[in-house]
Write a protein that holds these residues in place. Sequence first.
Motif, PDB file in Angstrom:
ATOM      1  N   ASP A 176      24.608  73.330  13.115  1.00  0.00           N
ATOM      2  CA  ASP A 176      23.228  73.274  13.621  1.00  0.00           C
ATOM      3  C   ASP A 176      22.253  73.717  12.541  1.00  0.00           C
ATOM      4  O   ASP A 176      21.287  74.413  12.806  1.00  0.00           O
ATOM      5  CB  ASP A 176      23.065  74.130  14.879  1.00  0.00           C
ATOM      6  CG  ASP A 176      23.621  73.421  16.089  1.00  0.00           C
ATOM      7  OD1 ASP A 176      23.342  72.218  16.227  1.00  0.00           O
ATOM      8  OD2 ASP A 176      24.340  74.053  16.872  1.00  0.00           O
ATOM      9  N   ASP A 177      22.533  73.295  11.342  1.00  0.00           N
ATOM     10  CA  ASP A 177      21.651  73.633  10.223  1.00  0.00           C
ATOM     11  C   ASP A 177      21.045  72.314   9.753  1.00  0.00           C
ATOM     12  O   ASP A 177      21.720  71.506   9.120  1.00  0.00           O
ATOM     13  CB  ASP A 177      22.493  74.301   9.121  1.00  0.00           C
ATOM     14  CG  ASP A 177      21.760  74.363   7.799  1.00  0.00           C
ATOM     15  OD1 ASP A 177      20.527  74.260   7.810  1.00  0.00           O
ATOM     16  OD2 ASP A 177      22.431  74.498   6.763  1.00  0.00           O
ATOM     17  N   TYR A 178      19.803  72.089  10.099  1.00  0.00           N
ATOM     18  CA  TYR A 178      19.205  70.775   9.819  1.00  0.00           C
ATOM     19  C   TYR A 178      18.245  70.828   8.640  1.00  0.00           C
ATOM     20  O   TYR A 178      17.434  69.946   8.467  1.00  0.00           O
ATOM     21  CB  TYR A 178      18.505  70.256  11.075  1.00  0.00           C
ATOM     22  CG  TYR A 178      19.436  70.203  12.254  1.00  0.00           C
ATOM     23  CD1 TYR A 178      20.376  69.195  12.346  1.00  0.00           C
ATOM     24  CD2 TYR A 178      19.406  71.176  13.242  1.00  0.00           C
ATOM     25  CE1 TYR A 178      21.264  69.151  13.398  1.00  0.00           C
ATOM     26  CE2 TYR A 178      20.283  71.142  14.301  1.00  0.00           C
ATOM     27  CZ  TYR A 178      21.212  70.126  14.379  1.00  0.00           C
ATOM     28  OH  TYR A 178      22.089  70.081  15.412  1.00  0.00           O
ATOM     29  N   MET A 237      19.487  78.862   3.184  1.00  0.00           N
ATOM     30  CA  MET A 237      19.643  77.890   4.272  1.00  0.00           C
ATOM     31  C   MET A 237      19.296  78.534   5.596  1.00  0.00           C
ATOM     32  O   MET A 237      19.697  79.654   5.879  1.00  0.00           O
ATOM     33  CB  MET A 237      21.091  77.406   4.314  1.00  0.00           C
ATOM     34  CG  MET A 237      21.414  76.406   3.230  1.00  0.00           C
ATOM     35  SD  MET A 237      22.516  75.196   3.919  1.00  0.00           S
ATOM     36  CE  MET A 237      23.028  74.323   2.466  1.00  0.00           C
ATOM     37  N   ARG A 238      18.562  77.800   6.343  1.00  0.00           N
ATOM     38  CA  ARG A 238      18.115  78.344   7.619  1.00  0.00           C
ATOM     39  C   ARG A 238      19.012  77.787   8.718  1.00  0.00           C
ATOM     40  O   ARG A 238      19.143  76.579   8.884  1.00  0.00           O
ATOM     41  CB  ARG A 238      16.676  77.912   7.863  1.00  0.00           C
ATOM     42  CG  ARG A 238      16.099  78.435   9.151  1.00  0.00           C
ATOM     43  CD  ARG A 238      14.661  77.957   9.231  1.00  0.00           C
ATOM     44  NE  ARG A 238      14.603  76.499   9.180  1.00  0.00           N
ATOM     45  CZ  ARG A 238      14.398  75.743  10.259  1.00  0.00           C
ATOM     46  NH1 ARG A 238      14.217  76.293  11.429  1.00  0.00           N
ATOM     47  NH2 ARG A 238      14.355  74.440  10.149  1.00  0.00           N
ATOM     48  N   VAL A 239      19.617  78.676   9.435  1.00  0.00           N
ATOM     49  CA  VAL A 239      20.414  78.243  10.574  1.00  0.00           C
ATOM     50  C   VAL A 239      19.562  78.467  11.814  1.00  0.00           C
ATOM     51  O   VAL A 239      18.997  79.545  11.995  1.00  0.00           O
ATOM     52  CB  VAL A 239      21.727  79.033  10.671  1.00  0.00           C
ATOM     53  CG1 VAL A 239      22.496  78.628  11.901  1.00  0.00           C
ATOM     54  CG2 VAL A 239      22.560  78.820   9.425  1.00  0.00           C
ATOM     55  N   VAL A 240      19.463  77.425  12.610  1.00  0.00           N
ATOM     56  CA  VAL A 240      18.597  77.535  13.788  1.00  0.00           C
ATOM     57  C   VAL A 240      19.219  78.507  14.780  1.00  0.00           C
ATOM     58  O   VAL A 240      20.386  78.387  15.138  1.00  0.00           O
ATOM     59  CB  VAL A 240      18.433  76.162  14.437  1.00  0.00           C
ATOM     60  CG1 VAL A 240      17.614  76.275  15.705  1.00  0.00           C
ATOM     61  CG2 VAL A 240      17.785  75.226  13.468  1.00  0.00           C
ATOM     62  N   GLU A 241      18.436  79.505  15.156  1.00  0.00           N
ATOM     63  CA  GLU A 241      18.966  80.443  16.141  1.00  0.00           C
ATOM     64  C   GLU A 241      18.930  79.759  17.499  1.00  0.00           C
ATOM     65  O   GLU A 241      17.891  79.270  17.933  1.00  0.00           O
ATOM     66  CB  GLU A 241      18.112  81.719  16.242  1.00  0.00           C
ATOM     67  CG  GLU A 241      17.653  82.306  14.943  1.00  0.00           C
ATOM     68  CD  GLU A 241      16.370  81.685  14.444  1.00  0.00           C
ATOM     69  OE1 GLU A 241      15.453  81.480  15.260  1.00  0.00           O
ATOM     70  OE2 GLU A 241      16.302  81.406  13.236  1.00  0.00           O
ATOM     71  N   THR A 242      20.070  79.716  18.127  1.00  0.00           N
ATOM     72  CA  THR A 242      20.113  79.103  19.451  1.00  0.00           C
ATOM     73  C   THR A 242      20.062  80.211  20.487  1.00  0.00           C
ATOM     74  O   THR A 242      20.631  81.275  20.281  1.00  0.00           O
ATOM     75  CB  THR A 242      21.402  78.296  19.630  1.00  0.00           C
ATOM     76  OG1 THR A 242      22.491  79.138  19.272  1.00  0.00           O
ATOM     77  CG2 THR A 242      21.415  77.064  18.769  1.00  0.00           C
ATOM     78  N   PRO A 243      19.384  79.981  21.585  1.00  0.00           N
ATOM     79  CA  PRO A 243      19.339  80.994  22.623  1.00  0.00           C
ATOM     80  C   PRO A 243      20.738  81.261  23.149  1.00  0.00           C
ATOM     81  O   PRO A 243      21.568  80.349  23.188  1.00  0.00           O
ATOM     82  CB  PRO A 243      18.438  80.369  23.686  1.00  0.00           C
ATOM     83  CG  PRO A 243      18.322  78.939  23.359  1.00  0.00           C
ATOM     84  CD  PRO A 243      18.628  78.786  21.921  1.00  0.00           C
ATOM     85  N   PRO A 244      21.022  82.486  23.533  1.00  0.00           N
ATOM     86  CA  PRO A 244      22.367  82.804  23.995  1.00  0.00           C
ATOM     87  C   PRO A 244      22.752  81.964  25.202  1.00  0.00           C
ATOM     88  O   PRO A 244      21.937  81.742  26.097  1.00  0.00           O
ATOM     89  CB  PRO A 244      22.267  84.293  24.374  1.00  0.00           C
ATOM     90  CG  PRO A 244      20.803  84.584  24.476  1.00  0.00           C
ATOM     91  CD  PRO A 244      20.120  83.627  23.584  1.00  0.00           C
ATOM     92  N   SER A 256      31.404  64.801   4.148  1.00  0.00           N
ATOM     93  CA  SER A 256      31.889  65.874   5.012  1.00  0.00           C
ATOM     94  C   SER A 256      30.895  67.029   5.026  1.00  0.00           C
ATOM     95  O   SER A 256      30.731  67.710   6.045  1.00  0.00           O
ATOM     96  CB  SER A 256      33.230  66.395   4.518  1.00  0.00           C
ATOM     97  OG  SER A 256      34.138  65.334   4.461  1.00  0.00           O
ATOM     98  N   ALA A 257      30.208  67.215   3.912  1.00  0.00           N
ATOM     99  CA  ALA A 257      29.249  68.320   3.840  1.00  0.00           C
ATOM    100  C   ALA A 257      28.131  68.138   4.870  1.00  0.00           C
ATOM    101  O   ALA A 257      27.711  69.099   5.528  1.00  0.00           O
ATOM    102  CB  ALA A 257      28.664  68.395   2.434  1.00  0.00           C
ATOM    103  N   VAL A 258      27.673  66.903   5.006  1.00  0.00           N
ATOM    104  CA  VAL A 258      26.586  66.650   5.956  1.00  0.00           C
ATOM    105  C   VAL A 258      27.077  66.892   7.387  1.00  0.00           C
ATOM    106  O   VAL A 258      26.371  67.492   8.203  1.00  0.00           O
ATOM    107  CB  VAL A 258      26.046  65.209   5.796  1.00  0.00           C
ATOM    108  CG1 VAL A 258      25.016  64.889   6.872  1.00  0.00           C
ATOM    109  CG2 VAL A 258      25.442  65.008   4.440  1.00  0.00           C
ATOM    110  N   ILE A 259      28.297  66.456   7.674  1.00  0.00           N
ATOM    111  CA  ILE A 259      28.845  66.665   9.019  1.00  0.00           C
ATOM    112  C   ILE A 259      28.977  68.159   9.304  1.00  0.00           C
ATOM    113  O   ILE A 259      28.630  68.645  10.378  1.00  0.00           O
ATOM    114  CB  ILE A 259      30.223  65.970   9.159  1.00  0.00           C
ATOM    115  CG1 ILE A 259      30.117  64.481   8.864  1.00  0.00           C
ATOM    116  CG2 ILE A 259      30.811  66.205  10.541  1.00  0.00           C
ATOM    117  CD1 ILE A 259      29.449  63.662   9.915  1.00  0.00           C
TER     118      ILE A 259
END
Lengths: 349, 310
Positions: free
Chosen positions: B48-50, B1-8, B39-42
């Motif tokens: 922030d994993d789309y 699963m790819r979690v989107v890296e958010t800028p600090p 609940s899993a989708v929420i």
Amino acid sequence: MFFQRLRGVFSNDLSIDLGTANTLIYARGQGIVLDEPSVVAIRQDREGGMKSVAAVGDEAKMMLGRTPQNITAIRPLKNGVIADFTVTEKMLQYFIHKVHESRIIRPSPRVLVCVPCGSTQVERRAIKESAAGAGAREVYLIEEPMAAAIGAGLPVDEPRGSMVLDIGGGTSEVAVVSLNGIVYSNSVRTGGDRFDEAIINYVRRNYGTLIGEATAERIKHAIGSAYPGEKKQEIEVKGRNLAEGIPRSFVLNSNEILEALQEPLAGITGAVKTALEQTPPELGADVAERGIVLTGGGALLRGLDRLIEEETGLPVLVADDPLTCVARGGGRALEMIDERGGLDLFSTE
Amino acid sequence: MRVVETPPGREGPGSQLRAKRQERGLDLAEVAAQLHLTSAVIQQLERDDYEGLGHVFAIGYLRNYARLLRLDPEPYVELYRTQVQNVPTPVPRPARPQKRRPPLLPLSGLFLFLLVGIMGLWYVWSVPSPSPKEASSLDFSGDAPPAEPASSVPVERQEPAHSGAASPPVLLSSEPALVSMEPEPPPPSSSVPSGGVLESPPPTPAEPQVSTESSVEPGPTPEPEQPASPPEVVLEFSGPCWVDLRDSSRKFKRFGEMKAGDRLVLKGTPPYSILLGNAAVVRMTIGGEPFDLSQKTRGNVAKFTLNPTR
């Protein structure tokens, strides 16, 4: 034949969403280039004299219901299909020219036209010939829900069911799409026009006042809602009082319009429920997991997503820029023709 | 699963919504039930994993989620677009294709140029005694070739030019009666701001002396310009409101619904006809001064004509 090909070199490929209320044209590589009401004003000066086109599109819509005797403003499409063949042809001709203005050579583009999924062979043929008569070199037809699904960005090519509900001016189409094809589709003749009619009838019944279609549409845009909102909105309108015969003004609120729209809305939710019943279970599960996507101008009616959500118990989302989904989807389909001869998308005539 | 890296320093839309949800004290299962999602989708959204959702659905869910928390969904959707979808902002309806013009432009330009040239030559020949002033008026007509009045102006101007007045090119008004009133000191009485600059009036050919005077003194000329720029009328919306705004010249028209946070500056020529469907959410200022809408409001709808110059 040769000249037509030559002219084709100077024309763009177009995707046309020939709707009951609005016609949208998407040109390849340019996006939406035209968005005008499907209205034509015809002038006939003498009895039995020559008929000529007085105005088309926005200008003609302003004339609707306000014309003198020698002009008639008409909407050549009814319930998503052609009601007046020659006028539709003239209108398409005008629109195709309009997006090719500043060209010396008469345009002869490849055209993809969206048709309601419930239309008959005769109606499809009429649309095809009308586009050909307006100068199109080749005419492709695509079913509206398919175009709407592509335009909304649904994963139509995956083996996964996606349900799309396209609410247009004349018809509402609900379809389940999977693997570039339509698994189930249904079209009900309930759309924005029926909403307007319902408002007119409500006002006549409850206020004894007659209002026109344009006013009804204005009321719908301003305070129309499909689900009770938090705030009550009001609008002042004028109409002819039936008892006195004199124009009077009165104030309508959003709850009254909600009441007025109940009947056409029930038609739409009914169609969605039927579609869910008829969908094969695997695809139905996919739809239940991901939700129903709304497109078309009707999706802009406030609270419609909430209403369908409450009625079906499924997540409901409104697509981005729902008004242009069908035209954009058609444009994408045109690109697919060149990419991989995506003819499986298109309905045969 | 790819979690989107958010800028600090900038959280993704999902984690922002989670913070809001926790602030409200809402349960995850409760939210899932109200949104008709699992609940899993929420949880996936809040991480922030789309992955595997698809942009349409992710945006739709975020929008519904924000609405459930009684928040404006647009900032979150915008954030999703910039962070995840890497689209700056959606451009749903590109403007009419102006760039397609080029194939014809050189040709029509040449044609226009030829036309102007021929007209210019004809003009030079048709005038019996060319003087330096006429040369300047010729330039003037060459500046704006497509406008018809421009070509008619030099012809009318000929007579005053012969009288020896060295005035700059002026736009003439077609009403001599109104114009002859203007040299008097209080000029704003005839305030007809037609958008163009009303300069010193053209003299009637009978009295050439007046013309020299009026064209020499530059004092009164800026005065009539004042009414040409009426005070700015600004409408600010704090909620949805249906509007219908028109100006008297029918050039400016706004018709439709405005959203909360919209700001509208009236253009065109006053008086304006104003209709506000939900006047309670509108704040109107004229030249910076607040304007009281409540007197004009009936049943939350304000409809009136406004002349800000008064």
